[in-house]
Design an enzyme around this catalytic site. Structure first.
Site, PDB file in Angstrom:
ATOM      1  N   SER A 581       4.634   3.023  -5.089  1.00 53.48           N
ATOM      2  CA  SER A 581       3.867   3.167  -3.974  1.00 53.48           C
ATOM      3  C   SER A 581       2.451   2.356  -4.239  1.00 53.48           C
ATOM      4  CB  SER A 581       3.485   4.454  -3.712  1.00 53.48           C
ATOM      5  OG  SER A 581       2.499   4.813  -2.926  1.00 53.48           O
ATOM      6  N   TYR A 594       1.516  13.505  -6.594  1.00 54.14           N
ATOM      7  CA  TYR A 594       2.232  12.499  -5.929  1.00 54.14           C
ATOM      8  C   TYR A 594       1.619  11.169  -6.895  1.00 54.14           C
ATOM      9  CZ  TYR A 594       4.096   8.968  -2.772  1.00 54.14           C
ATOM     10  OH  TYR A 594       4.573   8.012  -1.901  1.00 54.14           O
TER      11      TYR A 594
END
Length: 704
Positions: A581, A594
């Site tokens: 990501s 996260y």
């Protein structure tokens, strides 16, 4: 006639369905062909051909002419449509006899078939066209049923045929398909008027009738009689294949052994071209490979051309104990290497001994069929369908050997005759006309979380580019839905499935075992499964933290660990792609768990790339951002959390993310799939440890 009169074949004719086609002989030909192809006891996949002769008006003169419709080159009887038929002027085809220069020149006749074409939109005529054209019957079936070939391949096949059918079935000795064989069929009929069919030595069966139904029934009756004769003789013969030499492992143990061994075998078989595998422990296979006669019969090879064209001249029989210890991979490879070397040398000697001055170059010398007594049969080929069909054809060959041994003695084709079929210039021309392989042909991919979102998009793109995939998800309902979708779009040979929670080591192993059993191993592993939690540091719980790190970091570690084990067994390199990501590099609010887990994924990728390069295993990263479409990551409050962090509504998120990028683009799952193709498609084979950003351009996420 009724279905109850047949025990060994399936009577599928439906009077009501056939009545709808009355008066259309070509439609009835297709109907009959589909019925014949639906019963694999009658013919093999892609094998056999059928025909009919009808009167039609010549489009040039308007005069009535006789036209033969016959299955064209390629295709399968079970799925045959009109587009798969060739239509030829029968008088022109038969007139080719006037310019035929003899058997040494018969191949030149094939190009002349094109001068006989009646329907210019029909399929190209096959090599078997004259076999149908020179016989006078309105409807003809040429099939390769195991029961008939068992008699045709028996040492006393001609005598048995004459006695069994009382002279009503003719006999033509082995001759490869072509113009000469067509003439021999006609000569046999002329010498035996009134016969109902012809047995071709080592090859197959010709039967016929005045109508589609008469031909269908005649075919079924002849094959039924052959099968019944074999059944009567099995009991008289005594133990099949000389009796059982060893017992099989139980089913669970067989699957475990096969899953452990398949990647090693795949590595050996992929020394020239990357192959896809297939495994079966069908009871017919086990009966043969566990028998006393295996060592005598297996080297003989197959008889029917349809069989050995797909299985090679003979199989490789492994001299491994059925419960051999397979954990010591290097020791096992050292044990197997001489067997593969010997097989390749045998095949090379076969080629050099039999080749002609104009023979095509030698092809891949690796085995297609590998027999493991006590466990099962592996087959390897350029794609899954070809590997599976090779297994089906070798089972046909086993059936033929079993039947021939029960009534007489099995005989295979002489090596020279087999070579002349395998390296036939016409066969080579057919191979050369085949489409160029797709960029991922022969590759096997496991994409975690591939039942939806980014994962499913990657899996679809891989299949479209020639790969086969292991679909997986922890949600069974979602996985079943994805499997149905792939079956509709790509067919059963494009995928297999596995329930997979990436935090469960046992499920991970089961997924890779499924890859090994179904496809022989794996080449590409994409760590895509994930979830997201967006909370402030104050609201983040320990449970949130553990879940994120278990799925994203530990999951990537465990899947990669299992992947490396199988990739090293194959020793042909591979790709690991980690879908990470932009958040691994870019800091933002409400993202501690996260974002830090993504950073761990990113650095773990670097560490793995550094370690695995010597094994030609490349590890690369794709950093997406804001892929909203069909993504699980946006469930569970993540979208709401991100919208709250940015002070906007959920509906405004896609536009918000696009506007903050340099390219002002919304990122779709397909964009991530395309990046995976860029990495695996061949142009970046010397790249590892890289990060590819697919985020529309986020300057803060630039690595350099």
């Amino acid at each position: 006639m009724s279905a109850t009169q047949f025990k060994h074949v399936s009577y599928l004719w439906n009077e009501a369905e056939a009545a709808k086609l009355a008066g259309d002989e070509v439609a009835l030909l297709i109907y009959r062909s589909n019925l014949l192809g639906a019963d694999l006891r009658l013919t093999n996949y892609g094998g056999g051909n059928t025909s009919c002769k009808v009167s039609a008006n010549d489009p040039l003169t308007g005069d009535p002419v006789e036209v033969m419709w016959v299955k064209g080159s390629g295709g399968d009887l079970g799925t045959l449509k009109k587009s798969g038929l060739a239509a030829l002027y029968l008088d022109r085809l038969r007139s080719l006899k006037n310019i035929y220069r003899g058997v040494e020149h018969e191949d030149e006749m094939v190009e002349l078939f094109n001068h006989c074409i009646f329907d210019l939109s029909s399929k190209a005529p096959s090599i078997d066209t004259p076999l149908h054209g020179f016989l006078p019957f309105a409807h003809i079936d040429h099939l390769h049923p195991d029961a008939a070939i068992a008699i045709a391949a028996a040492k006393d096949g001609k005598r048995i045929t004459e006695e069994l059918f009382g002279g009503t079935i003719g006999w033509v000795e082995w001759k490869k398909p072509g113009f000469e064989l067509g003439l021999q069929l006609k000569a046999c009929l002329d010498a035996n008027p009134g016969i109902r069919g012809i047995m071709l030595g080592s090859h197959g069966l010709f039967t016929w009738g005045n109508t589609a139904y008469e031909s269908y029934i005649n075919t079924l009756e002849v094959i039924e009689k052959c099968a019944a004769y074999l059944e009567d003789n099995y009991a008289k013969k005594g133990p099949t294949f000389g009796g059982q030499r060893i017992e099989s492992l139980d089913e669970t143990a067989r699957k475990q052994q096969a899953a452990a061994l398949a990647p090693i075998l795949r590595g050996f078989c992929s020394s020239k071209t990357r192959m896809v595998g297939h495994f079966t422990d069908d009871s017919r296979v086990l009966e043969f490979i566990n028998s006393n006669d295996l060592d005598r019969l297996a080297p003989l090879g197959t008889s029917c051309p349809d069989h050995f064209l797909r299985t090679k001249i003979s199989p490789l029989v492994l001299e491994l104990e059925k419960d051999a210890e397979l954990n010591d991979v290097e020791s096992l490879k050292n044990q197997l290497a001489p067997a593969f070397k010997a097989y390749r040398q045998m095949y090379t000697d076969y080629y050099n001994t039999c080749k002609h001055p104009n023979s095509p170059a030698i092809r891949d010398a690796n085995p297609v069929v590998i027999l493991y007594p006590g466990v099962g049969m592996f087959t390897f080929a350029k794609d899954k369908q070809t590997a599976r069909v090779a297994a089906e054809f070798y089972i046909n060959a086993i059936n033929v050997m079993k039947g021939a041994e029960a009534i007489s003695e099995y005989t295979s084709l002489p090596r020279q005759e087999a070579f002349d079929i395998e390296y036939w210039l016409l066969e080579e021309a057919k191979l050369q006309r085949m489409p160029k392989p797709k960029i991922l042909s022969g590759r096997v991919a496991l994409i975690t979380g591939s039942a939806g979102g980014i994962g499913k998009s990657i899996a679809k793109k891989f299949v479209q580019e020639g790969a086969v995939v292991i679909l997986n998800d922890m949600n069974v309902e979602r996985l079943d839905s994805a499997a149905d979708e792939f079956n509709r779009e790509f067919g059963k040979d494009a995928y297999t499935t596995a329930v997979l929670d990436v935090t469960d080591r046992n499920q991970i192993q089961a997924a890779f075992d499924a890859a090994a059993l179904t496809f022989g191993g794996v080449d590409i592993v994409v760590n895509n499964a994930g979830l997201s939690i967006s909370k402030t540091i104050a609201d983040h719980t320990e449970k949130d933290w553990d879940l994120l790190y278990d799925v994203l970091v530990k999951g990537q570690f465990l899947v990669t660990q299992a992947a490396v084990d199988i990739l090293k067994k194959q020793a042909i390199g591979g790709d690991i792609i980690n879908i990470v990501s932009k958040n691994a590099l870019v800091s933002g609010p409400n993202n501690a768990g996260y974002g830090s887990a993504k950073a761990a994924q990113l650095h773990l990728s670097r560490l793995n790339a550094a370690e695995l390069g010597t094994d030609k295993i490349r590890v690369n990263v794709i950093n997406p951002d804001a892929v909203i479409s069909d993504s699980n990551i946006w469930a569970g409050g993540w979208a709401e959390g991100r919208a709250k962090a940015y002070g906007i509504t959920v509906d405004e998120l896609p536009a918000y993310y696009a506007k903050r990028t340099l390219l002002n683009e919304i990122i779709l799952p397909e964009d991530i799939a395309n990046a995976c193709i860029a990495i695996t498609g061949g142009l970046l084979n010397k790249s590892t440890g890289n990060i590819i950003n697919v985020d529309g351009g986020v300057a803060a996420g630039f690595v350099r």
